[in-house]
Design a protein around this motif. Structure first.
Motif, PDB file in Angstrom:
ATOM      1  N   ILE A 145      -1.216  11.667   4.212  1.00 52.58           N
ATOM      2  CA  ILE A 145      -0.241  11.491   5.290  1.00 52.58           C
ATOM      3  C   ILE A 145       1.101  11.703   4.601  1.00 52.58           C
ATOM      4  CG2 ILE A 145       0.584   9.970   7.124  1.00 52.58           C
ATOM      5  CD1 ILE A 145      -2.353  10.245   7.463  1.00 52.58           C
ATOM      6  N   LEU A 183       4.133   9.330   4.875  1.00 47.82           N
ATOM      7  CA  LEU A 183       4.040   7.957   4.365  1.00 47.82           C
ATOM      8  C   LEU A 183       4.294   7.966   2.860  1.00 47.82           C
ATOM      9  CD1 LEU A 183       0.906   6.205   5.939  1.00 47.82           C
ATOM     10  CD2 LEU A 183       3.288   5.917   6.572  1.00 47.82           C
ATOM     11  N   LYS A 234      -2.703  -7.581   0.712  1.00 50.97           N
ATOM     12  CA  LYS A 234      -2.354  -8.449   1.836  1.00 50.97           C
ATOM     13  C   LYS A 234      -2.104  -9.879   1.399  1.00 50.97           C
ATOM     14  CE  LYS A 234      -4.259  -6.167   5.811  1.00 50.97           C
ATOM     15  NZ  LYS A 234      -5.337  -6.168   6.791  1.00 50.97           N
ATOM     16  N   LEU A 248      -2.768 -12.297   6.792  1.00 52.52           N
ATOM     17  CA  LEU A 248      -3.024 -11.182   7.697  1.00 52.52           C
ATOM     18  C   LEU A 248      -2.082 -10.005   7.428  1.00 52.52           C
ATOM     19  CD1 LEU A 248      -3.585 -12.825  11.200  1.00 52.52           C
ATOM     20  CD2 LEU A 248      -5.173 -11.348   9.965  1.00 52.52           C
ATOM     21  N   PHE A 249      -1.041 -10.278   6.649  1.00 52.60           N
ATOM     22  CA  PHE A 249       0.039  -9.299   6.585  1.00 52.60           C
ATOM     23  C   PHE A 249       0.092  -8.539   5.275  1.00 52.60           C
ATOM     24  CE2 PHE A 249       1.296 -12.573   9.587  1.00 52.60           C
ATOM     25  CZ  PHE A 249       1.496 -11.782  10.718  1.00 52.60           C
ATOM     26  N   ILE A 250       0.579  -7.300   5.374  1.00 50.53           N
ATOM     27  CA  ILE A 250       0.787  -6.495   4.181  1.00 50.53           C
ATOM     28  C   ILE A 250       1.967  -7.073   3.412  1.00 50.53           C
ATOM     29  CG2 ILE A 250       1.567  -4.242   3.335  1.00 50.53           C
ATOM     30  CD1 ILE A 250       0.338  -2.986   5.795  1.00 50.53           C
ATOM     31  N   ARG A 296       5.861  -2.936   9.970  1.00 51.11           N
ATOM     32  CA  ARG A 296       6.026  -2.954   8.531  1.00 51.11           C
ATOM     33  C   ARG A 296       4.976  -3.788   7.812  1.00 51.11           C
ATOM     34  NH1 ARG A 296       9.763  -2.130   4.471  1.00 51.11           N
ATOM     35  NH2 ARG A 296       9.991  -3.881   3.066  1.00 51.11           N
ATOM     36  N   TYR A 297       4.556  -4.863   8.451  1.00 51.21           N
ATOM     37  CA  TYR A 297       3.726  -5.819   7.718  1.00 51.21           C
ATOM     38  C   TYR A 297       2.268  -5.890   8.175  1.00 51.21           C
ATOM     39  CZ  TYR A 297       8.126  -7.424   5.790  1.00 51.21           C
ATOM     40  OH  TYR A 297       9.324  -7.476   5.142  1.00 51.21           O
ATOM     41  N   THR A 298       1.866  -5.032   9.082  1.00 51.15           N
ATOM     42  CA  THR A 298       0.446  -5.076   9.464  1.00 51.15           C
ATOM     43  C   THR A 298      -0.183  -3.704   9.260  1.00 51.15           C
ATOM     44  OG1 THR A 298       0.706  -4.406  11.767  1.00 51.15           O
ATOM     45  CG2 THR A 298       0.973  -6.748  11.286  1.00 51.15           C
ATOM     46  N   THR A 299      -1.475  -3.716   8.975  1.00 50.38           N
ATOM     47  CA  THR A 299      -2.156  -2.434   8.797  1.00 50.38           C
ATOM     48  C   THR A 299      -2.199  -1.679  10.121  1.00 50.38           C
ATOM     49  OG1 THR A 299      -4.133  -3.791   8.848  1.00 50.38           O
ATOM     50  CG2 THR A 299      -3.612  -2.747   6.774  1.00 50.38           C
ATOM     51  N   ARG A 309       1.025   0.131  10.480  1.00 44.27           N
ATOM     52  CA  ARG A 309       1.105   1.255   9.558  1.00 44.27           C
ATOM     53  C   ARG A 309       0.166   2.380   9.999  1.00 44.27           C
ATOM     54  NH1 ARG A 309      -0.751   0.493   3.444  1.00 44.27           N
ATOM     55  NH2 ARG A 309      -2.759   0.531   4.498  1.00 44.27           N
ATOM     56  N   THR A 326       1.802   4.517  12.605  1.00 47.51           N
ATOM     57  CA  THR A 326       2.719   5.487  12.014  1.00 47.51           C
ATOM     58  C   THR A 326       1.945   6.634  11.376  1.00 47.51           C
ATOM     59  OG1 THR A 326       4.232   3.690  11.586  1.00 47.51           O
ATOM     60  CG2 THR A 326       4.670   5.745  10.440  1.00 47.51           C
ATOM     61  N   ALA A 327       0.858   6.297  10.678  1.00 46.86           N
ATOM     62  CA  ALA A 327       0.050   7.334  10.016  1.00 46.86           C
ATOM     63  C   ALA A 327      -0.497   8.316  11.044  1.00 46.86           C
ATOM     64  CB  ALA A 327      -1.093   6.689   9.232  1.00 46.86           C
TER      65      ALA A 327
END
Lengths: 519, 326
Positions: free
Chosen positions: A367, A370, A385, A388-390, B189-192, B195, B198-199
């Motif tokens: 991608i 990205l 992670k 739950l969050f990145i 920004r903070y969750t898969t 993201r 966006t991908a």
């Protein structure tokens, strides 16, 4: 390391060159992309231009094409100094470029591409402002003839196989540059990186043909090929001229060393079988897909590298895609760990530990918009992670480790992946899969496509490593040598059928043995 | 090559980056200052209140649109879904009371999910599909309202509070919109899932090869868009106490798209920043106010609006490094 840095090793040829570069230098900000490079090209000569990705080849070509203006140095044509203000200037001076990425309009016919659009715009094919189709066709036929091609100019370019498109591209470059000039110089920028082995023969004949009327600058990553077609070879490293050599006086090994600044690691391969009688990770039994391939039997064993060789259209890419789940089989069966699979998709394949490195890197593999870090963690993201969050911090840190481990450059994982060079992009694609702790099957479709020898070396050793870590590897290689060098098992495909099978623990097939069954 | 380009353009690229982050806010500030210079009452007389009030509904619709644009689709039905939501809300609020707005949000989210499922499963262009659902939502709105204005004649006070309670003369509903924008920004920004959206917007083929759950993610994006459309419906009721097929909110579609784009959302997918969409909506609502302050007469208002959008879009979106722009 700096053996050749101080003074380039130059073998020159007597006589007035038709094109000569004198002390060309170009900088971009702090970076000197090409530094003090001089070499000549003579009439009816094929000159190879080689160097790693980032050595300055593309920049140099862009200077010749009138895209960049050098900060200092001169370009001389037949002894006269010239300045190219734009690409048209360079074209009119007789320098035609066939770009790495093809520039033809695929939705138009060959004749339209040669006569009506872009650089080839030709007044004689028009009546006032209207197209004269008959004239255009005839003129296009002549242009094709000149490069030894008998294609019908009415065919849509999009319907042509890649090699024929390349021919049209060359015809186009030739056509423009011969309008005004006696001795054109045709630049072929990595024309073979996307060609299959037997197709490169056609291209080599082509080059011989061009040589009858002009000169050629040939850029390629394949050293054996450069050795075959070129009279002399120019080697660049880090923007500097390292050597100019007569082909008859060097070996591919010398060239590698000149390019890289170090010797090629010679890996002595072993033919020892390490695995016996295990249930294969993947087994195909009479698998087929209408119109693509049929009755394919295949066993991928943990720790072994299986290669499929075949020409374009042999169906081998389709087999890979079906195993990965992007495509499907419509007959026969596929077994994973000895169990027949029913509902197969990319998602299930990935959860079973499958990974896939596609051939179309830009479109399928990455991608581009990205960041490199996000591409690495795109599929397996549990480690980055927090709940739950990145965690962007963890994401970057984890990517950084991979950057170090497999030497991805520049070391800026937050940068968009599309801004990295092809070799580094490919390393990111591999990292994305190697990250999985349970990678059981890795399918690689032309993993070395467009990579310079240095990057190719790294990628190959990663593939070997994966196999050593009990991954079953399925490989579609670019060249026979590459495959013979690395595979445990080779399957030959032709027109959708398996025509041969070699177990390298027992057999030692040669390139010829393989080719015989391919075409 | 990338390395080389970066060197030459590093300074201009830094500028562009800064502009990408702060550009929309700067433009809003400039417009605001222009009006204040012409008419100082605007500052003291609640200009900020007016501009935020006008932009509240646009903001909700624009956030909805930017979510869909980000996955590389477009939702032409979001404004009519808002109006449909507003009319149902007006109809039921007097009877079902405080719970009604929540039910409306559930309803519009489900409608959004239907949009998403259509796009994900039929694989037809979202432009065509949502043009279809636009017609369906419009008809539903007409049928339920019987083509007249529906007044909230009971229980209207508490929704009205959303518009009436202010802090620094900015209405509560606008704060809610801004908070939602921040939440969406964090989601991206903070969750898969964010993201992955966006991908998909950047390269759907690549996303397929990476095994992302394309259908699920698309339905999620459209559902969130529906959720935001529901908020737009609530905003309409809180501001006017009534809803009609031709009244407030019936022309939110294009301003919503304009605000998303002016706020830096790419119409090609893969690029959005919900926080800047807040300023995008403020800019869109500020343009008519500015042109009035500059003494442009009423007939020329649309002209100025058009020119302003072109200018702002050229400045905030111009992407010199991309040679291909659709």
């Amino acid at each position: 390391m700096n053996l050749y840095r101080s003074k380039a090793d130059i073998e020159s040829v007597p006589g007035t060159p038709i094109l000569s570069l004198k002390n060309i230098k170009i900088t971009f900000g702090d970076l000197t992309a090409v530094n003090d490079v001089s070499f000549d090209i003579h009439e009816r000569e094929v000159v190879g231009l080689i160097g790693e990705n980032g050595a300055g080849k593309s920049t140099l070509l862009k200077i010749l094409a009138g895209v960049y203006k050098p900060n200092s140095g001169t370009i001389e044509l037949a002894g006269k100094s010239v300045k190219f203000r734009n690409p048209l200037d360079s074209l009119e001076a007789g320098i035609g470029i066939v770009h790495q990425e093809q520039s033809l309009f695929t939705n138009l016919s060959i004749a339209e591409n040669l006569e009506f659009v872009g650089e080839g715009k030709n007044k004689s094919s028009k009546i006032f402002r209207f197209f004269n189709w008959r004239k255009a066709r005839l003129s296009a036929e002549r242009a094709l003839e000149q490069v030894g091609s008998k294609l019908d100019p009415r065919i849509r370019v999009g319907d042509l196989p890649f090699i024929d498109r390349q021919m049209v591209e060359i015809a186009k470059a030739m056509k423009v540059s011969t309008v005004k000039v006696q001795n054109p110089v045709i630049i072929l920028d990595e024309p073979t990186s996307l060609l299959e082995v037997h197709e490169t023969d056609a291209l080599e004949r082509e080059i011989a043909k061009i040589k009858e009327i002009g000169s050629v600058i040939f850029v390629s990553h394949r050293l054996d090929e450069v050795m075959r077609v070129c009279d002399r070879i120019v080697v660049l490293r880090d923007g500097q001229l390292v050597a100019v050599k007569k082909t008859s006086e060097v070996t591919a090994r010398d060239l590698f060393q000149l390019m890289m600044g170090h010797e090629k690691k010679s890996e002595v391969r072993s033919y020892e079988r390490r695995h016996q009688g295990e249930t294969p990770k993947v087994e195909l039994r009479g698998a087929g897909k209408k119109g693509k391939f049929s009755d394919i039997n295949l066993r991928l064993v943990a720790g072994e590298i299986t290669a499929i060789v075949g020409t374009n259209g042999s169906g081998r890419e389709e087999v890979c895609k079906a195993i990965y789940g992007v495509d499907s089989f419509d007959s026969g069966s596929m077994l994973v760990d000895g169990k027949e699979v029913r509902h197969w998709s990319v998602r299930t394949a990935i959860t079973q530990g499958f990974g896939f490195v596609p051939a179309e890197r830009k479109v399928e593999g990455i991608i581009g918009g990205l960041s490199a870090a996000n591409n690495i963690s795109l599929i397996f993201s549990d480690d980055i992670k927090r709940g739950l969050f990145i965690s962007p911090k963890k994401n970057l840190a984890s990517a950084k480790e991979w950057f170090e481990e497999i030497d991805i450059r520049p070391r800026v994982p937050s940068k968009e992946l599309e801004k990295f060079s092809g070799g580094n992009q490919q390393k990111v694609v591999l990292a994305k899969w190697l990250k999985s702790k349970e990678l059981s099957v890795l399918i690689l479709d032309h993993p070395l496509r467009g990579l310079d020898p240095g990057a190719a070396e790294t990628v190959n050793s990663l593939i070997r490593q994966a196999a050593a870590n009990e991954t079953a590897v399925l490989l579609l290689g670019d060249t026979m040598e590459e495959v013979l060098d690395i595979a445990d098992q080779i399957i030959v495909m032709k027109d959708g059928q398996a025509t041969g099978e070699f177990d390298l623990h027992v057999d030692r097939p040669t390139t010829l043995d393989l080719l015989e069954k391919m075409v | 090559m990338g390395k080389i380009k970066k060197e030459t353009e590093s300074s201009s690229r830094d500028l562009r980056k800064i502009w990408k982050i702060f550009g929309p806010a700067a433009i809003y500030l400039i417009l605001f200052v222009v009006v204040v210079l012409r008419n100082s009452n605007f500052l003291t007389g609640g200009g900020l209140g007016i501009s935020t009030q006008v932009s509240a509904a646009i903001l909700m619709v624009a956030l909805s649109q930017s979510l869909v644009l980000n996955i590389g689709s477009i939702d032409l039905s979001n404004a009519s879904l808002s109006l449909f939501g507003a009319i149902v809300l007006a109809k039921f609020l007097p009877h079902t009371g405080v719970m009604t707005p929540l039910l409306i949000l559930v309803l519009t989210t489900l409608c959004g999910a239907v949009n998403g499922a259509l796009v994900a499963y039929t694989k037809a262009p979202s432009f065509a599909l949502t043009l279809g659902t636009l017609g369906i939502f419009q008809t539903a709105a007409l049928v339920i309202s019987k083509a007249t204005t529906v007044y909230v004649d009971n229980n209207d006070a508490f929704l009205g509070q959303l518009n009436n309670i202010t802090l620094f003369s900015i209405p509560l509903i606008f704060y809610i919109g801004a908070l939602l924008a921040i939440a969406l920004w964090a989601f991206m920004r903070y969750t898969t899932a964010g993201r992955d959206m966006t991908a998909i917007g950047l390269n759907e083929t690549g996303a397929i090869f990476a095994g992302l759950r394309i259908k699920r993610i698309k339905i999620l994006a459209f559902s969130l868009a529906g959720f935001m459309s529901g908020f737009a419906g609530i905003t309409i009721i809180s501001q006017s106490g009534s809803a009609s097929p031709n009244g407030l909110g019936s022309d939110l579609l294009l301003p919503g798209i304009a605000a998303a784009i002016v706020g830096g959302t790419s119409i090609l997918g893969g690029v959005t920043n919900p926080i800047n969409v807040v300023f995008g909506s403020l800019i869109i609502s500020m343009i008519p106010i500015t042109s009035t302050a500059l003494g442009v007469n009423a007939e020329a208002q649309s002209l100025i609006y058009g020119i302003a959008i072109i200018t702002v879009a050229a400045f905030t979106l111009s992407n010199a490094k991309k040679s291909i722009v659709k």
